[in-house]
Each structure stands twice: as C-alpha cells, then as structure tokens.
Scaffold this motif. Structure first.
Motif, PDB file in Angstrom:
ATOM      1  N   SER A 205       0.850  -1.182   0.000  1.00 41.65           N
ATOM      2  CA  SER A 205       0.000   0.000   0.000  1.00 41.65           C
ATOM      3  C   SER A 205       0.889   1.236   0.000  1.00 41.65           C
ATOM      4  CB  SER A 205      -0.924   0.013   1.214  1.00 41.65           C
ATOM      5  OG  SER A 205      -0.177   0.017   2.418  1.00 41.65           O
TER       6      SER A 205
ATOM      7  N   THR B  92       2.374   3.427  -6.147  1.00 45.74           N
ATOM      8  CA  THR B  92       1.782   3.155  -7.448  1.00 45.74           C
ATOM      9  C   THR B  92       2.426   1.888  -7.966  1.00 45.74           C
ATOM     10  OG1 THR B  92       1.516   5.523  -7.823  1.00 45.74           O
ATOM     11  CG2 THR B  92       1.331   4.072  -9.740  1.00 45.74           C
ATOM     12  N   TYR B  93       1.696   0.817  -7.881  1.00 43.86           N
ATOM     13  CA  TYR B  93       2.269  -0.518  -7.964  1.00 43.86           C
ATOM     14  C   TYR B  93       3.141  -0.731  -9.182  1.00 43.86           C
ATOM     15  CZ  TYR B  93       2.225  -5.232  -6.137  1.00 43.86           C
ATOM     16  OH  TYR B  93       2.587  -6.412  -5.558  1.00 43.86           O
TER      17      TYR B  93
ATOM     18  N   ARG C 177       2.888 -10.559  -9.932  1.00 39.15           N
ATOM     19  CA  ARG C 177       2.187  -9.517  -9.191  1.00 39.15           C
ATOM     20  C   ARG C 177       0.790  -9.351  -9.744  1.00 39.15           C
ATOM     21  NH1 ARG C 177       5.646  -4.296 -11.405  1.00 39.15           N
ATOM     22  NH2 ARG C 177       4.701  -4.212 -13.467  1.00 39.15           N
TER      23      ARG C 177
ATOM     24  N   ASN D 283      -1.615  -6.463 -10.127  1.00 42.32           N
ATOM     25  CA  ASN D 283      -1.680  -5.008 -10.026  1.00 42.32           C
ATOM     26  C   ASN D 283      -3.011  -4.519  -9.484  1.00 42.32           C
ATOM     27  OD1 ASN D 283       0.914  -4.718 -10.997  1.00 42.32           O
ATOM     28  ND2 ASN D 283       0.285  -4.375 -13.110  1.00 42.32           N
TER      29      ASN D 283
ATOM     30  N   ASN E 209      -2.720  -5.178  -5.773  1.00 40.78           N
ATOM     31  CA  ASN E 209      -1.480  -4.702  -5.154  1.00 40.78           C
ATOM     32  C   ASN E 209      -0.811  -5.784  -4.315  1.00 40.78           C
ATOM     33  OD1 ASN E 209      -1.818  -2.244  -6.344  1.00 40.78           O
ATOM     34  ND2 ASN E 209      -1.818  -1.061  -4.465  1.00 40.78           N
TER      35      ASN E 209
END
Length: 125
Positions: A25, A28-29, A71, A73, A76
């Motif tokens: 958190s 901006t991933y 990942r 997105n 997150n």
C-alpha cells in the motif's frame, strides 16, 4: 507511506512448495521496482527475485526454474511461488519496493528503500 506486509512463510520438507504474498500500500504498484530478498543466519541479504515497472523479472541464479515472481496489479499483491525447495533456501524472506528510480538497472541490481517485516521459510532435509 509505503507499507509492505508479507505472509505465507512456514516450514516444509525438501522438495515442497510455498507461496509468499506481499500486500503493498502507499505506492503506485506498476511504477515501482519490487522484489523478494532473503537473509539466512550469518549471511548477507541477497535478492531472490525482482520485477521492474515493465514487468520484467530477474532471479537469483540458484532459484531459477524453481521460483516464480508475479504480481497482481489490481490487488497490489506481489507473489513468490517457491517449488522444489531445498534446505539452503532456509532464510527470512523480505518483500521490498523502491520508487526512486525508473531505470531497469536499478530495479534488478539496486538496494531498495522500503521493506516489509519478513516471513520465515524453513526447509528441512
């Protein structure tokens, strides 16, 4: 403020599998370098798997073919799927992220500035 929370560590026998998760958190991933690092007792920290903003991944030579970084997105979350685990994979695993530099060289070689608390992975023979 960037927060990284790891989960999924544990104890397994050699040859087993684990999946680590890192909930991120405050960032901006897909604009950040992200990765998994590990540190075994008495040893230095080493980068296990890294991903840059273009989605390109790199791996520590000793885990290639066994570990997979991915990942999500939308959620997150950064994952590390670890298969065919070996006793030498035993370590504290840390999720890390860095948004200072956009270059891929830094993502795949640099020292990151945001760290999670770590999750222990223990592989017995």
């Amino acid at each position: 403020q960037v927060q990284l929370v790891e989960s999924g560590g544990g104890s397994v026998q050699a040859g087993g599998s684990l999946r680590l998760s890192c909930a991120a958190s405050g960032l901006t991933y897909n604009l950040y370098c992200m990765g998994w690092f590990r540190q075994a007792p008495g040893k230095g920290r080493e980068g296990v798997a890294r991903i840059d903003s273009d989605g390109i991944t790199t791996y520590l030579e000793s885990v290639k073919g066994r570990f997979t970084l991915s990942r999500d997105n939308a959620k997150n979350i950064l994952y590390l799927q670890m298969n065919s685990l070996k006793p030498e994979d035993t370590a504290m695993y840390y999720c890390a992220a860095d948004g200072r530099y956009s270059g891929s060289w830094f993502c795949h070689n640099g020292q990151y500035n945001n760290w999670g608390q770590g999750t222990q992975v223990t592989v017995s023979s």
